[in-house]
Design a protein around this motif. Structure first.
Motif, mmCIF file in Angstrom:
data_model
loop_
_atom_site.group_PDB
_atom_site.id
_atom_site.type_symbol
_atom_site.label_atom_id
_atom_site.label_comp_id
_atom_site.label_asym_id
_atom_site.label_seq_id
_atom_site.Cartn_x
_atom_site.Cartn_y
_atom_site.Cartn_z
ATOM 1 N N PRO A 1 49.126 17.629 32.699
ATOM 2 C CA PRO A 1 48.577 17.717 31.326
ATOM 3 C C PRO A 1 47.285 16.919 31.161
ATOM 4 O O PRO A 1 46.397 17.331 30.395
ATOM 5 N N ALA A 2 47.186 15.782 31.882
ATOM 6 C CA ALA A 2 45.953 14.995 31.770
ATOM 7 C C ALA A 2 44.760 15.771 32.317
ATOM 8 O O ALA A 2 43.665 15.760 31.733
ATOM 9 N N MET A 3 44.917 16.451 33.447
ATOM 10 C CA MET A 3 43.827 17.246 34.011
ATOM 11 C C MET A 3 43.470 18.399 33.084
ATOM 12 O O MET A 3 42.282 18.722 32.906
ATOM 13 N N ALA A 4 44.486 19.023 32.512
ATOM 14 C CA ALA A 4 44.203 20.088 31.546
ATOM 15 C C ALA A 4 43.450 19.540 30.335
ATOM 16 O O ALA A 4 42.520 20.175 29.813
ATOM 17 N N GLY A 5 43.832 18.328 29.904
ATOM 18 C CA GLY A 5 43.118 17.696 28.791
ATOM 19 C C GLY A 5 41.679 17.393 29.148
ATOM 20 O O GLY A 5 40.770 17.549 28.327
ATOM 21 N N LEU A 6 41.426 16.951 30.397
ATOM 22 C CA LEU A 6 40.058 16.675 30.838
ATOM 23 C C LEU A 6 39.220 17.941 30.834
ATOM 24 O O LEU A 6 38.047 17.934 30.423
ATOM 25 N N ALA A 7 39.802 19.040 31.334
ATOM 26 C CA ALA A 7 39.069 20.306 31.342
ATOM 27 C C ALA A 7 38.731 20.752 29.921
ATOM 28 O O ALA A 7 37.607 21.201 29.640
ATOM 29 N N ALA A 8 39.701 20.622 29.019
ATOM 30 C CA ALA A 8 39.437 20.997 27.625
ATOM 31 C C ALA A 8 38.384 20.089 27.005
ATOM 32 O O ALA A 8 37.504 20.545 26.258
ATOM 33 N N LEU A 9 38.455 18.787 27.329
ATOM 34 C CA LEU A 9 37.457 17.851 26.810
ATOM 35 C C LEU A 9 36.065 18.174 27.336
ATOM 36 O O LEU A 9 35.074 18.095 26.600
ATOM 37 N N ALA A 10 35.968 18.538 28.623
ATOM 38 C CA ALA A 10 34.667 18.895 29.198
ATOM 39 C C ALA A 10 34.076 20.113 28.491
ATOM 40 O O ALA A 10 32.874 20.152 28.187
ATOM 41 N N ALA A 11 34.921 21.113 28.221
ATOM 42 C CA ALA A 11 34.433 22.305 27.521
ATOM 43 C C ALA A 11 33.958 21.962 26.116
ATOM 44 O O ALA A 11 32.885 22.409 25.675
ATOM 45 N N LEU A 12 34.745 21.164 25.404
ATOM 46 C CA LEU A 12 34.340 20.766 24.047
ATOM 47 C C LEU A 12 33.075 19.918 24.076
ATOM 48 O O LEU A 12 32.208 20.037 23.200
ATOM 49 N N LEU A 13 32.976 19.054 25.089
ATOM 50 C CA LEU A 13 31.784 18.218 25.220
ATOM 51 C C LEU A 13 30.551 19.068 25.471
ATOM 52 O O LEU A 13 29.483 18.835 24.881
ATOM 53 N N TRP A 14 30.658 20.069 26.336
ATOM 54 C CA TRP A 14 29.526 20.949 26.625
ATOM 55 C C TRP A 14 29.092 21.712 25.366
ATOM 56 O O TRP A 14 27.897 21.814 25.071
ATOM 57 N N ILE A 15 30.069 22.233 24.640
ATOM 58 C CA ILE A 15 29.744 22.957 23.405
ATOM 59 C C ILE A 15 29.134 22.007 22.376
ATOM 60 O O ILE A 15 28.160 22.338 21.695
ATOM 61 N N GLY A 16 29.702 20.791 22.270
ATOM 62 C CA GLY A 16 29.182 19.833 21.301
ATOM 63 C C GLY A 16 27.766 19.400 21.623
ATOM 64 O O GLY A 16 26.928 19.248 20.719
ATOM 65 N N LEU A 17 27.458 19.194 22.907
ATOM 66 C CA LEU A 17 26.092 18.814 23.285
ATOM 67 C C LEU A 17 25.112 19.938 22.969
ATOM 68 O O LEU A 17 23.985 19.689 22.530
ATOM 69 N N GLY A 18 25.546 21.175 23.231
ATOM 70 C CA GLY A 18 24.672 22.297 22.889
ATOM 71 C C GLY A 18 24.372 22.348 21.405
ATOM 72 O O GLY A 18 23.236 22.584 20.995
ATOM 73 N N SER A 19 25.389 22.096 20.600
ATOM 74 C CA SER A 19 25.179 22.081 19.146
ATOM 75 C C SER A 19 24.325 20.891 18.731
ATOM 76 O O SER A 19 23.464 21.004 17.857
#
Length: 440
Positions: free
Chosen positions: A156-174
Motif C-alpha cells: 500500500p505504501a508503494m501504491a500511495g507513492l505512485a498516486a502521490l507522484a501522479a498528483l504531484l505531477w498534475i499539481g506542478l503542471g497546474s
C-alpha cells in the motif's frame, strides 16, 4: 535540466522518497520488534496454560511407557510444546514437537538449533512440582510471519507513492500554468510591441518577473526611440558637410582665378575635417552606448592628456591653442580606465579648442578628486546645460561649430564613476569632471 516542471518534480519527489524511506525504515524496525514481542508473549502464555493442565499428577509409569500428545491448541502447528518432569522424563509433547529437548531446561527464553533448524523457545518451570514446560516456534516461521506483515505494509505504501507522484505531477503542471501564460504572451507579441505584459492572475512569486520584463520592454522602447532619433539626427548632420563639399567642389571647378579656387579648396578641407570628426564621434558614441560593462581601474591624467594633445596637435596648432596641464593634475588618478579617459579628454579638449577664441589657452587642472577643462570662450547658457549632454544638442546658438556630440560622448565615457558639471569663471568657461561618491 531544461524543464522546470521536471526539475521541481524530481526535487520534491526525492525529498518525499527520502522522508518516506526513513519513515518506512522506522516502521519496519518498530513492526519487527512489536511482532517479536507478540510472538514471545504467545510463547509465555502457551507455556503457562500447558503447565496448568496437571501433568505433575500423572504416574511415572505411564510417562515412561508412552508420552502422550498434549491436548493444547496448535495455532495451526506453529507452536511446538514439550513437558518434562523434574527428573528429566518426557511427560508429553505436541504433534509438531521434535523428540529432542527444545531447551536445556533453564527458565526463560533461548534460541537453540535442533537438527539444523533454529528455534525460539520459552521454558516455564512450575514452582510447586518442578515440571518444565518448553514451548517454541521456528525462526523460519517468525521470519515468514514478519515478511507477510511487512508486505502488507509496503505494497500500500508503494501504491500511495505512485498516486502521490501522479498528483504531484498534475499539481506542478497546474502551478506552472502562469509561467506558460507569460511565455505565450511574450511569444505572441510583434517585434515592435513593447507594451507591458497583460497576464491575468499572476501569482505573487511571479510579480517580480513580470515587472522586470515590463521594465525591459520599457528600456527597449526607449532604446529604439533613441536609435531612431540618433539615425535621423546623424543623417541630418551628415547632409550639411556633404552638401558643403559638393558646393565648394563645384566652385573650385568653375573658379575664374586661383584665389577663388584656393578659397573653395580651403572650404572643402574644412568640410572634410568636419565630416571626419562627425564620423569619428558617431563611432565613439556608438561604442560607448553598446553596453560594454565598465572595468574598475584607475588611470593617470597626465599620460592621457599627452596622448590627446598629440592626436589634436593639428587642430591646436591651426587655432593657436595652448594646452596647459598643471603638475598637480598630471599625477591625478581618476577612477576609470585609460581608454575611456582618453575618449572623454579628446572631446572636452576638442570642444574647448573649437568653441574658444583662437590664440587662447585651454587649462586642465585638478578639482578635488576630479579634474576640469577650462577655456576662454563664452561657454554654454545656463538654460542649455542639461540639454547639452544629449546627442546632437547645440543649444540655442546654432552658429556654434560641431555636431553636438562631444559633451554627450564625454559624459558617456566618464559614467558612472564621474559626471560633468559646468560653470562660468572670470576668464571663461569650465567643464568639471566630478567623481561620483557611492551611496551609503
Amino acid at each position: 535540466m531544461r524543464s522546470l516542471r521536471w526539475r521541481l518534480f524530481l526535487l520534491v519527489a526525492a525529498a518525499t522518497v527520502l522522508v518516506w524511506s526513513l519513515a518506512a525504515g522506522w516502521t519496519v524496525l518498530s513492526a519487527r520488534a512489536d511482532v517479536e514481542r507478540v510472538l514471545d508473549r504467545r510463547l509465555q502464555e502457551a507455556a503457562v496454560m500447558v503447565a496448568s493442565l496437571g501433568f505433575a499428577d500423572r504416574p511415572t509409569e505411564a510417562v515412561l511407557a508412552d508420552p502422550s500428545p498434549l491436548p493444547i491448541p496448535t495455532y495451526e502447528r506453529q507452536l511446538s510444546c514439550q513437558v518434562w518432569s523434574l527428573s528429566g522424563r518426557l511427560l508429553g509433547l505436541s504433534e509438531s514437537a521434535p523428540a529432542q529437548a527444545l531447551s536445556s531446561g533453564k527458565p526463560g527464553f533461548s534460541e537453540p538449533v535442533i537438527d539444523g533448524t533454529a528455534w525460539r523457545v520459552y521454558t516455564y518451570v512450575d514452582p510447586e512440582s518442578g515440571v518444565r514446560v518448553m514451548v517454541g516456534d521456528t525462526q523460519v516461521m517468525r521470519r515468514r510471519l514478519i515478511a507477510n506483515l511487512l508486505k502488507g505494509l509496503i505494497i500500500p505504501a508503494m501504491a500511495g507513492l505512485a498516486a502521490l507522484a501522479a498528483l504531484l505531477w498534475i499539481g506542478l503542471g497546474s502551478g506552472l500554468a502562469p509561467v506558460r501564460r507569460i511565455a505565450f504572451a511574450i511569444a505572441a507579441r510583434e517585434p515592435d510591441d513593447q507594451r507591458p505584459l497583460d497576464v491575468d492572475d499572476v501569482p505573487q512569486e511571479l510579480l517580480p518577473l513580470t515587472q522586470e520584463i515590463d521594465e525591459l520592454f520599457a528600456r527597449i522602447a526607449r532604446l529604439r526611440e533613441g536609435e531612431k532619433r540618433f539615425l535621423a539626427s546623424a543623417a541630418h548632420e551628415m547632409q550639411t558637410p556633404l552638401a558643403g563639399l559638393r558646393m565648394h567642389a563645384d566652385l573650385a571647378l568653375r573658379a575664374p582665378d586661383e584665389e577663388t579656387r584656393q578659397r573653395a579648396l580651403e572650404r572643402i578641407r574644412q568640410s572634410v575635417d568636419r565630416t571626419a570628426r562627425l564620423v569619428r564621434q558617431l563611432l565613439d558614441l556608438s561604442r560607448q552606448e553598446s553596453g560594454r560593462a565598465p572595468q574598475p581601474a584607475n588611470s593617470l591624467l597626465g599620460p592621457a592628456v599627452d596622448i590627446v594633445s598629440e592626436e589634436l596637435a593639428h587642430l591646436l596648432e591651426r587655432r593657436g591653442i595652448t594646452l596647459d596641464l598643471s603638475e598637480e593634475a598630471r599625477e591625478l588618478a581618476v577612477p576609470i580606465d585609460q581608454e575611456a579617459l582618453i575618449l572623454a579628454l579628446r572631446n572636452l579638449i576638442e570642444n574647448a579648442a573649437l568653441h574658444g577664441p583662437e590664440n587662447s589657452r585651454v587649462a586642465i587642472g585638478r578639482d578635488g578628486g576630479g579634474f576640469f577643462v577650462a577655456d576662454e570662450g563664452s561657454g554654454i547658457a545656463p538654460e542649455d546645460v542639461e540639454a547639452m549632454l544629449e546627442p546632437f544638442a547645440r543649444g540655442n546658438d546654432t552658429g556654434l561649430p560641431g555636431s553636438g556630440l562631444g559633451l554627450a560622448i564625454a559624459a558617456s565615457a566618464l559614467a558612472p564613476e564621474m559626471e560633468l558639471e559646468f560653470d562660468r569663471t572670470d576668464d571663461g568657461f569650465r567643464v568639471r569632471a566630478r567623481t561620483v561618491m557611492p551611496a551609503d
